[in-house]
Each structure stands twice: as structure tokens, then as C-alpha cells.
Design an enzyme around this catalytic site. Structure first.
Site, mmCIF file in Angstrom:
data_model
loop_
_atom_site.group_PDB
_atom_site.id
_atom_site.type_symbol
_atom_site.label_atom_id
_atom_site.label_comp_id
_atom_site.label_asym_id
_atom_site.label_seq_id
_atom_site.Cartn_x
_atom_site.Cartn_y
_atom_site.Cartn_z
ATOM 1 N N GLN A 34 0.810 -1.220 0.000
ATOM 2 C CA GLN A 34 0.000 0.000 0.000
ATOM 3 C C GLN A 34 0.836 1.259 0.000
ATOM 4 O O GLN A 34 2.035 1.224 0.242
ATOM 5 C CB GLN A 34 -0.839 0.059 1.285
ATOM 6 C CG GLN A 34 -1.400 -1.255 1.740
ATOM 7 C CD GLN A 34 -2.269 -1.098 2.957
ATOM 8 O OE1 GLN A 34 -2.040 -0.205 3.773
ATOM 9 N NE2 GLN A 34 -3.265 -1.957 3.083
ATOM 10 N N HIS A 60 -0.002 5.645 1.192
ATOM 11 C CA HIS A 60 -0.979 6.648 1.633
ATOM 12 C C HIS A 60 -0.647 8.001 1.017
ATOM 13 O O HIS A 60 0.525 8.332 0.842
ATOM 14 C CB HIS A 60 -0.962 6.792 3.152
ATOM 15 C CG HIS A 60 -1.187 5.515 3.879
ATOM 16 N ND1 HIS A 60 -2.353 4.805 3.793
ATOM 17 C CD2 HIS A 60 -0.385 4.806 4.695
ATOM 18 C CE1 HIS A 60 -2.256 3.713 4.535
ATOM 19 N NE2 HIS A 60 -1.078 3.680 5.091
ATOM 20 N N GLU A 111 2.272 7.287 9.358
ATOM 21 C CA GLU A 111 2.152 6.282 10.406
ATOM 22 C C GLU A 111 3.528 5.775 10.786
ATOM 23 O O GLU A 111 4.512 6.039 10.081
ATOM 24 C CB GLU A 111 1.278 5.121 9.936
ATOM 25 C CG GLU A 111 1.873 4.315 8.793
ATOM 26 C CD GLU A 111 0.881 3.307 8.192
ATOM 27 O OE1 GLU A 111 -0.317 3.588 8.170
ATOM 28 O OE2 GLU A 111 1.349 2.252 7.740
ATOM 29 N N HIS A 167 4.606 0.405 1.356
ATOM 30 C CA HIS A 167 4.842 -0.356 2.590
ATOM 31 C C HIS A 167 3.867 -1.508 2.748
ATOM 32 O O HIS A 167 2.768 -1.479 2.188
ATOM 33 C CB HIS A 167 4.765 0.570 3.809
ATOM 34 C CG HIS A 167 3.405 1.188 4.015
ATOM 35 N ND1 HIS A 167 2.965 2.270 3.296
ATOM 36 C CD2 HIS A 167 2.395 0.863 4.852
ATOM 37 C CE1 HIS A 167 1.742 2.596 3.701
ATOM 38 N NE2 HIS A 167 1.366 1.751 4.635
ATOM 39 N N ARG A 191 -4.139 0.680 -2.588
ATOM 40 C CA ARG A 191 -3.541 -0.659 -2.692
ATOM 41 C C ARG A 191 -2.806 -0.765 -4.021
ATOM 42 O O ARG A 191 -3.404 -0.611 -5.079
ATOM 43 C CB ARG A 191 -4.632 -1.725 -2.568
ATOM 44 C CG ARG A 191 -4.075 -3.114 -2.346
ATOM 45 C CD ARG A 191 -5.198 -4.149 -2.199
ATOM 46 N NE ARG A 191 -5.879 -4.055 -0.919
ATOM 47 C CZ ARG A 191 -7.203 -3.960 -0.782
ATOM 48 N NH1 ARG A 191 -8.000 -3.952 -1.826
ATOM 49 N NH2 ARG A 191 -7.733 -3.892 0.410
HETATM 50 ZN ZN ZN Z 1 -0.268 2.053 6.026
#
Ligand code: ZN
Length: 312
Positions: free
Chosen positions: A95, A97, A115, A172, A192
Site C-alpha cells: 500500500q 498513503h 504512520e 509499505h 492498494r
Molecule cells: Zn499504512
């Protein structure tokens, strides 16, 4: 207020989940494929309730809306952070972001997502996906078009105690045999890129290739965090990361140690051992918030905590 807010986690069944949240953390999980424990969350998809005390049964989102004084008047429409424990029995899809700017334009004003991962435990040969090997956007597009996934995806070995900061635009994925504590911006926007050509109910899960290509940074750049340890009487405090959105620390308590709440509020997760917070017993798997004005607090026992607070 001199009262810690203990939270009740919300659990998520995932096709890649397992049973370690029960085995390692003694949570009552809903099934044999439980992938996520949303431990400190005010997100609509999993809003934690306060366990006891003056606010017993209240949702964290309600406290954020109606009792902002508990959070020192911190700003923002939504509670800023989300803490999860993730049990990956199988590989998660790969994935990326978006950042706040891209999400604002392309995801109806939503926040992007930064994150970070603290590896709580993993198999001896466990690995993780962080980054990719394309040198330019053109090369990235070509490798994706040619499905050269093994050449593209960067896979690293991991061990217990490792820590990774995942900036927006970073490719990641968590791989099988890994238990992590994730601290993230309160957002659920994920693109994704690749799902190992797996089928779910006979169909491949949806990919978001165009948006992924838009947001992936080329070439990949690692974030190196300076893990400085401060040794105090009764505890070692290790700074794991301090970024635009949050600071995260690891506290190793052996004995007793006094702290002062300097932030508007602070989040804690007990990830190993047991102990006491100002007379209240703590055990592995407990998650709590110290609200604004709590002042001095003492952590005692033999335990490891991951603690975080939003950047002001
Ligand atoms: Zn993530």
C-alpha cells in the site's frame, strides 16, 4: 483532572489476521482471524469507549467533542491519533498513503496518513516492505505495467524492537509473522498497489494503481530516526520519532519513576510486563490517556510502554 482514561479496544477481523491478540494480549477477540486491535481510536469505524471512572461508557469521539478540556483545548475536528496493535498471520497487501494535500483534493477533504510501526514481536525470519527500487516515476510506471513486482518492491529483514516511520508516498506492507504497534494520523485513506495476485471470495481485491503512482515518491527515501535514550532513575525513555503529527517514545520501567505531564494529553500502551500507575494496576494490553492537568505521575513495576502525543 487526576484520572487516567482507560479505553476498551475495538477488534477487526481481517483475511490476514490470526489469534495472537488473544494468545499474547489476553483480549477476547471475535474470531480466529482477528487482524487489528484499535486500542486508542475515536474513528467512526472503531470508536473506543472509556472503561471506568467518571466517563465510563463514553466514546472517545464524544469526549473529544464535548469535553475538549480533557485534551487541553487541543484543536482539530477529529481526535488526531489512532493507535492499533496488528497481528499479521499472512502478508498484508502492498500500500501507499497520500499526504494531507493530495487527500484534501482527491478524497473529499480527508486527511492524509503518516504512520509508524514498533515491532512488538516477529518470527525469526520475518520481513517487511518499505520502499521500492524504481529510480524515477517513468521507471515506476514501467515496472508496474510489466508486473515486475519482485524487482520493484523493497523487502527488509526485521527483528523485535525495530521501528519504522512511514511517510506519505512510501510503499509499505506488513508481512506474515509480525506483531506491531502502529501509531498513525486518524485517517483511513489507503491505496492498494499490489496484492500478490491473491483472490478474496474468488476475486482479486481492488487496486488503486493510478492514485498509487500519483503519490509514490521516486526514488524512495528512507526516514532515519535518531533513537536517543534518556536514562532516568527507574526508567529508560527512548525517543522513537518526532514528526509533524506526533511524537512517539518507548518507556522501559524497572522500579519506579516520576514524570510530569508537559503535553496537553498523552497516550500510553503497555506492551510488555506489568506495573502500577499512581496506585492503579497496569498489565500488558492496557491502553490509557492521561488528560490535561494530570500533573505528576508515577510509573512503577517491570514493564514496557509505548507512549505518544500529537504535535501542537
Ligand atoms: Zn499504512
Amino acid at each position: 483532572m487526576k484520572e487516567a482514561l482507560f479505553l476498551e479496544p475495538v477488534f477487526k477481523e481481517m483475511i490476514w489476521g490470526g489469534t495472537r491478540l488473544r494468545e499474547d494480549f489476553h483480549y477476547e477477540i471475535p474470531g480466529e482471524q482477528t487482524g487489528e486491535c484499535w486500542a486508542v481510536s475515536a474513528h467512526a469505524n472503531g470508536d473506543c469507549k472509556v472503561k471506568g471512572g467518571s466517563f465510563a461508557g463514553e466514546h472517545l469521539s464524544t469526549l473529544w467533542k464535548e469535553h475538549r478540556e480533557l485534551f487541553g483545548g487541543a484543536e482539530g475536528e477529529v481526535f488526531p491519533l489512532l493507535i492499533k496493535i496488528i497481528d499479521a498471520k499472512a502478508d498484508l497487501s502492498i500500500q501507499v498513503h497520500p499526504d494531507d494535500e493530495y487527500a484534501k483534493v482527491h478524497e473529499n477533504g480527508s486527511l492524509g496518513k503518516t504512520e509508524c510501526w514498533y515491532i512488538l514481536d516477529c518470527d525469526p525470519d520475518a520481513k517487511i516492505v518499505i520502499g521500492h527500487h524504481a529510480q524515477s516515476k517513468e521507471e515506476l510506471k514501467q515496472m508496474i505495467a510489466d508486473k515486475r513486482w519482485n524487482d520493484l518492491i523493497r523487502v527488509l529483514p526485521i527483528k523485535k524492537g525495530d521501528f519504522f516511520q512511514i511517510e506519505p508516498g512510501t510503499v509499505h506492507a506488513i508481512k506474515a509473522g509480525t506483531l506491531i504497534l502502529e501509531t498513525q494520523q486518524n485517517s483511513d485513506i489507503t491505496y492498494r498497489l499490489y496484492d500478490y495476485d491473491r483472490l478474496s471470495n474468488g476475486k482479486p481485491r481492488e487496486l488503486h494503481l493510478e492514485k498509487s503512482i500519483d503519490v509514490i515518491g521516486c526514488p524512495h527515501q528512507d526516514v532515519v530516526t535518531d533513537r536517543a535514550v534518556e536514562q532516568k532513575a527507574g526508567a529508560a525513555v527512548e525517543k522513537l520519532v518526532s514528526c509533524k503529527y506526533y511524537s512517539v517514545e518507548k518507556l522501559e520501567v524497572v522500579g519506579a519513576c516520576s514524570f510530569e505531564l508537559k503535553e496537553k494529553f498523552r497516550i500510553f500502551s503497555v506492551v510488555e510486563g506489568s506495573g502500577v500507575l499512581d496506585g492503579t494496576e497496569l498489565k500488558k494490553g492496557d491502553h490509557f490517556i492521561l488528560p490535561a492537568g494530570y500533573g505528576t505521575y508515577e510509573l512503577a513495576g517491570d514493564m514496557v510502554l509505548i507512549s505518544s502525543y500529537p504535535q501542537e
